[in-house]
Design a protein around this motif. Structure first.
Motif, short mmCIF file in Angstrom:
data_model
loop_
_atom_site.label_atom_id
_atom_site.label_comp_id
_atom_site.label_asym_id
_atom_site.label_seq_id
_atom_site.Cartn_x
_atom_site.Cartn_y
_atom_site.Cartn_z
N SER A 2 0.82 -1.05 -0.11
CA SER A 2 0.09 0.12 0.06
C SER A 2 0.86 1.58 0.11
CB SER A 2 -0.70 -0.05 1.34
OG SER A 2 -2.38 -0.07 0.98
N LYS A 5 2.53 1.49 -3.37
CA LYS A 5 1.35 2.10 -4.24
C LYS A 5 0.54 3.49 -3.99
CE LYS A 5 -3.90 1.14 -5.83
NZ LYS A 5 -4.41 -0.14 -5.80
N GLU A 114 -6.52 6.19 -1.70
CA GLU A 114 -5.62 5.34 -0.59
C GLU A 114 -4.87 5.53 0.31
OE1 GLU A 114 -4.90 2.32 -2.29
OE2 GLU A 114 -6.66 2.59 -3.08
N PHE A 118 -5.01 3.49 3.72
CA PHE A 118 -4.57 3.07 4.47
C PHE A 118 -4.40 3.19 5.61
CE2 PHE A 118 0.38 3.50 5.73
CZ PHE A 118 1.24 2.78 5.17
N GLU A 121 -6.28 0.93 7.10
CA GLU A 121 -6.00 -0.80 8.01
C GLU A 121 -4.84 -0.50 9.06
OE1 GLU A 121 -4.27 -1.89 4.28
OE2 GLU A 121 -5.94 -1.99 3.12
#
Length: 143
Positions: A2, A5, A114, A118, A121
């Protein structure tokens, strides 16, 4: 994964920003050229309107004055045509700028999404670790 990314998306957004800035600079330069065309047209128009009437002059001078006015008017027409072509080019550049701006905005929205995913998470992992530590402490306290 992640983080990679997010790093890649950040790079893409930076590249899109650079492209938008380049196109904005190009548009500013073209606007400056358009202003020069317009000022030149104003000057040319004032030149042939302020040259006076040629009917009162000696026939040779009247012919010269008429030729001068026609030449200046032809130059103004040519300049007007160049200005219209330049404005058409500006319209194409403006469309390119709008497209680049939209692409940058989309990439920025994807990056923001994103980053939120992230962060969520990471937050979930941290909460699990805290819960596990608290459970271990509670179990040790029960012994």
């Amino acid at each position: 994964m992640s983080q990679q990314k997010i790093r890649n998306l950040t790079t893409l957004v930076a590249l899109r920003n650079t492209e938008v800035e380049r196109l904005q600079t190009e548009m500013a330069e073209k606007a400056s050229v358009r202003e020069r065309y317009q000022k030149n047209l104003e000057r040319l128009t004032s030149l042939y309107t302020n040259s006076g009437a040629s009917g009162n002059l000696h026939p040779a001078l009247a012919g010269n004055c008429g030729d001068y006015k026609q030449a200046v008017m032809a130059m103004a027409d040519s300049h007007r045509l160049d200005l219209h072509m330049h404005e058409a080019d500006m319209a194409v550049s403006q469309q390119a700028l709008n497209k680049a701006w939209a692409k940058r905005e989309v990439m920025d929205m994807v990056l923001t999404k994103e980053q939120k995913v992230f962060a969520q998470e990471k937050n979930v992992k941290e909460r699990k670790q805290h819960d596990e530590l608290a459970t271990q402490l509670w179990l040790r306290g029960q012994k």
